[in-house]
Design a protein around this motif. Structure first.
Motif, PDB file in Angstrom:
ATOM      1  N   ASP A   1      -4.300  -9.541  -3.724  1.00 13.06           N
ATOM      2  CA  ASP A   1      -3.913  -9.473  -5.422  1.00 13.06           C
ATOM      3  C   ASP A   1      -3.773  -8.851  -5.792  1.00 13.06           C
ATOM      4  O   ASP A   1      -4.770  -7.789  -5.395  1.00 13.06           O
ATOM      5  N   ILE A   2      -2.093  -8.780  -5.930  1.00 13.39           N
ATOM      6  CA  ILE A   2      -1.829  -7.472  -7.048  1.00 13.39           C
ATOM      7  C   ILE A   2      -1.867  -7.919  -8.199  1.00 13.39           C
ATOM      8  O   ILE A   2      -1.058  -8.927  -8.847  1.00 13.39           O
ATOM      9  N   ARG A   3      -2.371  -7.419  -9.234  1.00 17.54           N
ATOM     10  CA  ARG A   3      -1.951  -7.587 -11.055  1.00 17.54           C
ATOM     11  C   ARG A   3      -1.710  -6.147 -11.580  1.00 17.54           C
ATOM     12  O   ARG A   3      -2.258  -5.505 -11.174  1.00 17.54           O
TER      13      ARG A   3
ATOM     14  N   GLY B   1       3.005  -5.250  -8.449  1.00 16.57           N
ATOM     15  CA  GLY B   1       2.549  -4.308  -9.568  1.00 16.57           C
ATOM     16  C   GLY B   1       3.820  -3.637 -10.382  1.00 16.57           C
ATOM     17  O   GLY B   1       3.475  -3.565 -11.887  1.00 16.57           O
TER      18      GLY B   1
ATOM     19  N   HIS C   1      -8.544   0.194  -8.646  1.00 17.27           N
ATOM     20  CA  HIS C   1      -7.483   0.152  -9.719  1.00 17.27           C
ATOM     21  C   HIS C   1      -7.214   1.344  -9.703  1.00 17.27           C
ATOM     22  O   HIS C   1      -7.874   2.380  -9.129  1.00 17.27           O
TER      23      HIS C   1
ATOM     24  N   LEU D   1      -2.207   5.309  -3.949  1.00 15.96           N
ATOM     25  CA  LEU D   1      -1.656   3.781  -2.839  1.00 15.96           C
ATOM     26  C   LEU D   1      -2.709   4.065  -1.031  1.00 15.96           C
ATOM     27  O   LEU D   1      -3.052   3.783  -0.855  1.00 15.96           O
TER      28      LEU D   1
ATOM     29  N   VAL E   1      -2.865  -1.042 -11.881  1.00 17.40           N
ATOM     30  CA  VAL E   1      -2.290  -1.875 -10.732  1.00 17.40           C
ATOM     31  C   VAL E   1      -4.146  -1.710 -10.660  1.00 17.40           C
ATOM     32  O   VAL E   1      -5.195  -1.501 -10.110  1.00 17.40           O
ATOM     33  N   HIS E   2      -4.352  -3.461 -10.247  1.00 17.73           N
ATOM     34  CA  HIS E   2      -5.508  -3.413  -9.949  1.00 17.73           C
ATOM     35  C   HIS E   2      -5.526  -5.049  -8.794  1.00 17.73           C
ATOM     36  O   HIS E   2      -4.316  -5.615  -8.206  1.00 17.73           O
ATOM     37  N   MET E   3      -6.441  -4.424  -7.699  1.00 19.97           N
ATOM     38  CA  MET E   3      -6.288  -4.689  -6.322  1.00 19.97           C
ATOM     39  C   MET E   3      -7.141  -5.721  -5.990  1.00 19.97           C
ATOM     40  O   MET E   3      -8.475  -5.013  -6.535  1.00 19.97           O
TER      41      MET E   3
ATOM     42  N   ILE F   1       2.867  -2.938  -2.611  1.00 14.71           N
ATOM     43  CA  ILE F   1       1.915  -2.473  -3.990  1.00 14.71           C
ATOM     44  C   ILE F   1       2.989  -2.808  -4.865  1.00 14.71           C
ATOM     45  O   ILE F   1       2.336  -2.936  -6.242  1.00 14.71           O
TER      46      ILE F   1
ATOM     47  N   PRO G   1      -3.349  -5.220   0.514  1.00 12.80           N
ATOM     48  CA  PRO G   1      -4.275  -5.968  -0.510  1.00 12.80           C
ATOM     49  C   PRO G   1      -3.964  -7.853  -0.317  1.00 12.80           C
ATOM     50  O   PRO G   1      -3.217  -8.074  -0.633  1.00 12.80           O
TER      51      PRO G   1
END
Length: 317
Positions: A182-184, A312, A211, A169, A200-202, A308, A180
């Protein structure tokens, strides 16, 4: 005269700091809750062994490197900067954003150096990769993905995401220069309630996406950061030998008569001067102490990484 630095925490990574600071002529003392362990390092490295409760008020200590379990980092850092010490705090600097913000704000109010141990920012191959990006060699960056896989280490407080992902990161944030939008996150806990795998997808401003995949239950080691640009792609592979750690692929993709076409090329390997990232990190810390310059890996970056990690993270029953 070099700053007089103490290492608080004589575990695995603390011992690396101890030996490296000794080689740089800046090790003054070691400290650990296990007094016998600290005495052993003090005898080996010919420095002082100081009890943790006494360390912060010592006038012969200019700075402290903290390599503690992360749940203790924030309070120890605050105590240190309030005692007039500069600090380098290992990652993660806290287990929540609020504690990290509190520690960083205290250091700023006291005009103390606050540096975080994101050691791969000082890897010669990453520095060269960053140079290629900054000079436009790869074109506009569209995608970044990192894989940090292996077997172990296992911790009681931090999962694979929190233990492994901060390095990646930190590098991703250095490349994007932005947080970011958006973070998933997605994780899987196989041994206990802590994730052993983490994705983790950003999504970043301007459409750049990224990711990362971290695992501590993988049969092989992988330490790879890939950057996809409009002109070329680059791979920083830390498992490779020095002459192959940084590869640039000048593949071409275009549209021809409504159809996509592409050509592939063999990678070109970018010369990288070998160097130990930890040595370079600690040299930078010493320089920051001496010049009062802001560290490359400062508290704000550490907070960005923690945000993050928090967003995440996946909670398991």
């Amino acid at each position: 005269m070099k700053p007089r630095i103490a290492v608080l925490g004589c575990g695995y990574w603390g011992s690396n700091h101890i030996r490296t600071l000794k080689s740089l002529g800046a090790l003054h003392a070691v400290s650990d809750a296990n007094a016998a362990r600290a005495e052993g390092f003090a005898s080996e490295q010919e420095c002082l062994a100081i009890a943790p409760d006494e360390l912060f008020e010592r006038q012969d200590i200019d700075a402290i490197v903290m390599a503690l379990p992360p749940q203790y980092h924030a309070d120890a850092a605050i105590r240190a900067v309030e005692s007039g010490k500069d600090v380098l705090v290992e990652k993660p600097i806290a287990l929540n954003v609020a504690d990290a913000e509190r520690a960083v704000a205290t250091a700023r109010a006291r005009n103390r150096i606050f540096m975080v141990g994101h050691v791969l920012r000082f890897h010669p191959a990453f520095e060269k990769l960053k140079e290629l990006i900054d000079t436009g060699e790869l074109g506009t960056i569209k995608y970044i993905h990192s894989h940090r896989l292996g077997l172990g280490k296992f911790h009681t407080e931090s999962d694979a995401l929190w233990d492994l992902a901060p390095h990646d990161l930190s590098m991703i944030l250095a490349i994007t220069g932005a947080a970011p939008i958006d973070i998933r996150g997605e994780g899987a806990a196989l041994l206990d309630h802590l994730s052993d795998f983490a994705h983790v997808h950003m999504r970043f401003p301007g459409g750049l996406r990224s990711h990362l995949f971290a695992s501590r239950l993988n049969p092989y080691r992988e330490r790879r950061l890939t950057v996809v640009g409009t002109k070329a792609m680059a791979v920083f592979d830390d498992v490779e030998a020095w002459d192959r750690k940084l590869a640039v692929y000048r593949h071409a993709v275009w549209q021809d008569s409504g159809h996509w076409a592409f050509t592939t090329h063999e990678p070109s390997y970018v010369p990288v001067e070998p160097g130990m990232p930890l040595t370079r990190e600690l040299e930078h810390f010493i320089q920051c102490i001496e010049t009062r310059q802001e560290p490359r890996t400062d508290g704000d970056e550490a907070i960005g990484v923690l945000r993050i990690l928090t967003a995440g993270s996946v909670t398991h029953d």
